[in-house]
Design a protein around this motif. Structure first.
Motif, PDB file in Angstrom:
ATOM      1  N   GLU A   1       0.825  -1.213   0.000  1.00 19.36           N
ATOM      2  CA  GLU A   1       0.000   0.000   0.000  1.00 19.36           C
ATOM      3  C   GLU A   1       0.854   1.256   0.000  1.00 19.36           C
ATOM      4  N   ALA A   2       1.895   1.268   0.834  1.00 20.29           N
ATOM      5  CA  ALA A   2       2.773   2.444   0.905  1.00 20.29           C
ATOM      6  C   ALA A   2       3.390   2.735  -0.451  1.00 20.29           C
ATOM      7  N   ALA A   3       3.923   1.719  -1.110  1.00 22.44           N
ATOM      8  CA  ALA A   3       4.600   1.918  -2.386  1.00 22.44           C
ATOM      9  C   ALA A   3       3.625   2.337  -3.482  1.00 22.44           C
ATOM     10  N   PHE A   4       2.540   1.590  -3.633  1.00 22.36           N
ATOM     11  CA  PHE A   4       1.633   1.837  -4.761  1.00 22.36           C
ATOM     12  C   PHE A   4       0.902   3.156  -4.614  1.00 22.36           C
ATOM     13  N   PHE A   5       0.357   3.425  -3.444  1.00 22.82           N
ATOM     14  CA  PHE A   5      -0.492   4.601  -3.270  1.00 22.82           C
ATOM     15  C   PHE A   5       0.310   5.888  -3.392  1.00 22.82           C
ATOM     16  N   VAL A   6       1.461   5.954  -2.728  1.00 26.50           N
ATOM     17  CA  VAL A   6       2.278   7.164  -2.781  1.00 26.50           C
ATOM     18  C   VAL A   6       2.706   7.458  -4.214  1.00 26.50           C
ATOM     19  N   ALA A   7       3.180   6.437  -4.927  1.00 21.60           N
ATOM     20  CA  ALA A   7       3.620   6.636  -6.300  1.00 21.60           C
ATOM     21  C   ALA A   7       2.463   7.015  -7.210  1.00 21.60           C
ATOM     22  N   SER A   8       1.282   6.451  -6.967  1.00 26.33           N
ATOM     23  CA  SER A   8       0.132   6.748  -7.805  1.00 26.33           C
ATOM     24  C   SER A   8      -0.283   8.206  -7.691  1.00 26.33           C
ATOM     25  N   PHE A   9      -0.408   8.722  -6.474  1.00 27.03           N
ATOM     26  CA  PHE A   9      -0.830  10.108  -6.303  1.00 27.03           C
ATOM     27  C   PHE A   9       0.241  11.083  -6.800  1.00 27.03           C
ATOM     28  N   ALA A  10       1.515  10.751  -6.611  1.00 28.28           N
ATOM     29  CA  ALA A  10       2.571  11.608  -7.147  1.00 28.28           C
ATOM     30  C   ALA A  10       2.524  11.618  -8.675  1.00 28.28           C
ATOM     31  N   ALA A  11       2.237  10.472  -9.284  1.00 31.34           N
ATOM     32  CA  ALA A  11       2.149  10.400 -10.741  1.00 31.34           C
ATOM     33  C   ALA A  11       0.980  11.224 -11.269  1.00 31.34           C
ATOM     34  N   VAL A  12      -0.134  11.251 -10.541  1.00 27.94           N
ATOM     35  CA  VAL A  12      -1.264  12.096 -10.949  1.00 27.94           C
ATOM     36  C   VAL A  12      -0.837  13.558 -11.006  1.00 27.94           C
ATOM     37  N   ALA A  13      -0.136  14.006  -9.968  1.00 25.72           N
ATOM     38  CA  ALA A  13       0.333  15.391  -9.950  1.00 25.72           C
ATOM     39  C   ALA A  13       1.328  15.656 -11.079  1.00 25.72           C
ATOM     40  N   ASP A  14       2.136  14.658 -11.447  1.00 26.33           N
ATOM     41  CA  ASP A  14       3.060  14.810 -12.569  1.00 26.33           C
ATOM     42  C   ASP A  14       2.304  15.001 -13.882  1.00 26.33           C
ATOM     43  N   LEU A  15       1.255  14.230 -14.078  1.00 26.93           N
ATOM     44  CA  LEU A  15       0.566  14.187 -15.366  1.00 26.93           C
ATOM     45  C   LEU A  15      -0.448  15.307 -15.545  1.00 26.93           C
ATOM     46  N   ALA A  16      -0.907  15.930 -14.463  1.00 26.45           N
ATOM     47  CA  ALA A  16      -1.988  16.914 -14.543  1.00 26.45           C
ATOM     48  C   ALA A  16      -1.451  18.319 -14.800  1.00 26.45           C
ATOM     49  N   PRO A  17      -2.093  19.097 -15.678  1.00 29.86           N
ATOM     50  CA  PRO A  17      -1.785  20.524 -15.754  1.00 29.86           C
ATOM     51  C   PRO A  17      -2.079  21.188 -14.405  1.00 29.86           C
ATOM     52  N   ALA A  18      -1.293  22.194 -14.057  1.00 31.60           N
ATOM     53  CA  ALA A  18      -1.439  22.809 -12.734  1.00 31.60           C
ATOM     54  C   ALA A  18      -2.838  23.376 -12.516  1.00 31.60           C
ATOM     55  N   SER A  19      -3.445  23.910 -13.572  1.00 34.08           N
ATOM     56  CA  SER A  19      -4.763  24.524 -13.430  1.00 34.08           C
ATOM     57  C   SER A  19      -5.892  23.505 -13.322  1.00 34.08           C
ATOM     58  N   ARG A  20      -5.577  22.216 -13.519  1.00 31.51           N
ATOM     59  CA  ARG A  20      -6.615  21.183 -13.503  1.00 31.51           C
ATOM     60  C   ARG A  20      -6.273  20.056 -12.529  1.00 31.51           C
ATOM     61  N   LEU A  21      -5.483  20.378 -11.495  1.00 30.17           N
ATOM     62  CA  LEU A  21      -5.064  19.350 -10.555  1.00 30.17           C
ATOM     63  C   LEU A  21      -6.237  18.756  -9.800  1.00 30.17           C
ATOM     64  N   GLY A  22      -7.133  19.607  -9.297  1.00 30.17           N
ATOM     65  CA  GLY A  22      -8.295  19.081  -8.575  1.00 30.17           C
ATOM     66  C   GLY A  22      -9.149  18.188  -9.452  1.00 30.17           C
ATOM     67  N   GLU A  23      -9.345  18.581 -10.708  1.00 29.27           N
ATOM     68  CA  GLU A  23     -10.101  17.757 -11.645  1.00 29.27           C
ATOM     69  C   GLU A  23      -9.389  16.432 -11.894  1.00 29.27           C
ATOM     70  N   ALA A  24      -8.054  16.486 -12.017  1.00 28.02           N
ATOM     71  CA  ALA A  24      -7.288  15.259 -12.236  1.00 28.02           C
ATOM     72  C   ALA A  24      -7.424  14.312 -11.057  1.00 28.02           C
ATOM     73  N   LEU A  25      -7.348  14.844  -9.849  1.00 28.52           N
ATOM     74  CA  LEU A  25      -7.500  14.006  -8.662  1.00 28.52           C
ATOM     75  C   LEU A  25      -8.893  13.385  -8.608  1.00 28.52           C
ATOM     76  N   SER A  26      -9.907  14.147  -9.006  1.00 29.88           N
ATOM     77  CA  SER A  26     -11.273  13.608  -9.011  1.00 29.88           C
ATOM     78  C   SER A  26     -11.405  12.462  -9.999  1.00 29.88           C
ATOM     79  N   TYR A  27     -10.913  12.666 -11.227  1.00 29.15           N
ATOM     80  CA  TYR A  27     -11.034  11.620 -12.238  1.00 29.15           C
ATOM     81  C   TYR A  27     -10.185  10.400 -11.891  1.00 29.15           C
ATOM     82  N   ASN A  28      -8.951  10.641 -11.440  1.00 27.28           N
ATOM     83  CA  ASN A  28      -8.073   9.511 -11.141  1.00 27.28           C
ATOM     84  C   ASN A  28      -8.627   8.657 -10.006  1.00 27.28           C
TER      85      ASN A  28
END
Length: 395
Positions: free
Chosen positions: A124-151
């Motif tokens: 859980e520690a490995a997968f979850f931390v890397a997953s949320f960090a990857a979302v922030a990497d892939l999302a445009p800064a202006s759409r981070l909240g939307e990216a977190l919602s969809y992901n």
């Protein structure tokens, strides 16, 4: 004579692209991983109180045991994801989860179940931390909240689909089939994640080693923790509460919870980018508290489903709001540390919460357990509001 044309009127620039192949692949890996977790959420309390021969306090201990290792290792997972990258942690976490799920089918003592849940905490520690960090990497800064919602749809679709799948497998084929299916789903997550390209911005040798704790995130993480503890109490004991109030399909509250969060995250995906994060998080916590209160005092199937719907509505906004507030404090090469810091709240809430609330359930009953979780969420709402006021004054 040439014809003069009027200058083009300024137009609003199109939003940066969010849904890319990498974003979709990450969401699919999350879906497979958390569907496996959803099967375990349904099967574990009945497995512990059935074949293992323990009681509700033992179910709470088994449910929350994974948090011990996950809590200790999340900061290190955050540092690793900033140095070696997100992909190795996604792949390794999914493979370790598959191992723990498959082995659970062959143990029938509480001590061994707890040991495997501790192993699951590492995954859980490995997968979850890397997953949320990857979302922030892939999302445009202006759409981070939307990216977190969809992901997060992968997570909550998993929580919606996993428990009914677990119930069907347990009732028709037995616990071994349920744990085996969870293991296969985790393996599928490993296959999907293994095909991803690296998304992270690694720290260069010129930078000092990243701190294990991202201190700026701690006050926000405390508010997030209260939402997770309240949610953890619900997830751990929803099936048992459904049984006591007479619901024929005991996985129905978990299915309703996951489904409502999924629909809400789609319908309101852009809200977290349009409203201040901390006031939105405080409001979400207040709705969570209301839902748990209804589930505690209205002791029927209708009451439990109504309370579940309110709880799910609050959770729809809580995670995007709190994670948006956290990532706003972190540079790109610090996102792993920030994710590790705030996601430690998941271990404290989903781990320690069910253990403590399990003791309360054993001695005072499930209604008091839900009421106590509601009180924690309400306190978290007040705390988060206190963080939001200084922010408004500074602006």
């Amino acid at each position: 004579m040439t014809r003069q044309t009027a200058p083009a009127s300024p137009t609003r620039s199109a939003p940066e692209r969010l849904v890319t192949p990498a974003f979709v692949r990450l969401a699919l890996a999350d879906l497979a991983y958390f569907t496996a977790a959803g099967v375990a959420i349904y099967a574990l309390p009945f497995y512990v109180t059935g074949p293992v021969g323990s009681d509700t306090s033992g179910a709470g201990l088994a449910f929350g045991a994974f948090a011990v290792t996950a809590l200790v290792l999340r900061p290190f997972a955050g540092r690793l994801s900033d140095t070696v990258g997100r992909r190795p942690l996604l792949l390794g976490g999914a493979l370790l989860c598959a191992t723990a799920m498959l082995m659970t089918a062959f143990v029938q003592s509480l001590a061994l179940v707890v040991a495997l849940r501790l192993m699951l905490g590492v995954a859980e520690a490995a997968f979850f931390v890397a997953s949320f960090a990857a979302v922030a990497d892939l999302a445009p800064a202006s759409r981070l909240g939307e990216a977190l919602s969809y992901n997060s749809l992968g997570l909550y679709l998993g929580l919606a689909l996993g428990p009914p799948l677990g119930e069907v497998l347990v009732r028709t084929l037995g616990f071994t089939s349920a744990w085996s299916a969870a293991g296969v789903l985790a393996l599928l997550a490993a296959v999907v994640a293994g095909g991803m390209a690296e998304t992270g911005t690694r720290r260069s040798a010129a930078h000092p080693p990243a701190r294990l704790i991202h201190r700026k995130a701690l006050p926000v993480a405390l508010g997030f923790f209260t939402s997770v503890l309240a949610m953890g109490g619900f997830l751990a004991f929803a099936t048992l509460r459904a049984d006591t109030v007479g619901l024929a399909t005991t996985s129905l509250p978990l299915f309703a919870y996951g489904s409502i969060v999924v629909i809400g995250r789609i319908a309101f995906a852009r809200i977290p980018d349009r409203l201040p994060s901390l006031p939105l998080g405080a409001a979400a916590l207040a709705v969570i508290a209301a839902g748990l209160t209804v589930a505690a005092v209205w002791g029927t199937g209708a009451g439990l489903i109504t309370g579940t719907a309110l709880l799910a509505l609050g959770v729809t906004f809580s995670t995007p709001a709190f994670f948006s507030a956290v990532f706003a404090t972190a540079a790109p090469e610090e996102r792993g540390a920030a994710s590790g810091t705030v996601s430690a709240s998941l271990d404290l809430g989903l781990g320690g919460g069910p253990i403590l609330l399990g003791l309360l359930a054993e001695n005072a009953g499930l209604p008091w357990t839900f009421a106590a979780a509601a009180g924690v969420a309400l306190a978290g709402s007040l705390w988060t509001l206190s963080l939001a006021r200084p922010a408004r004054v500074r602006r």
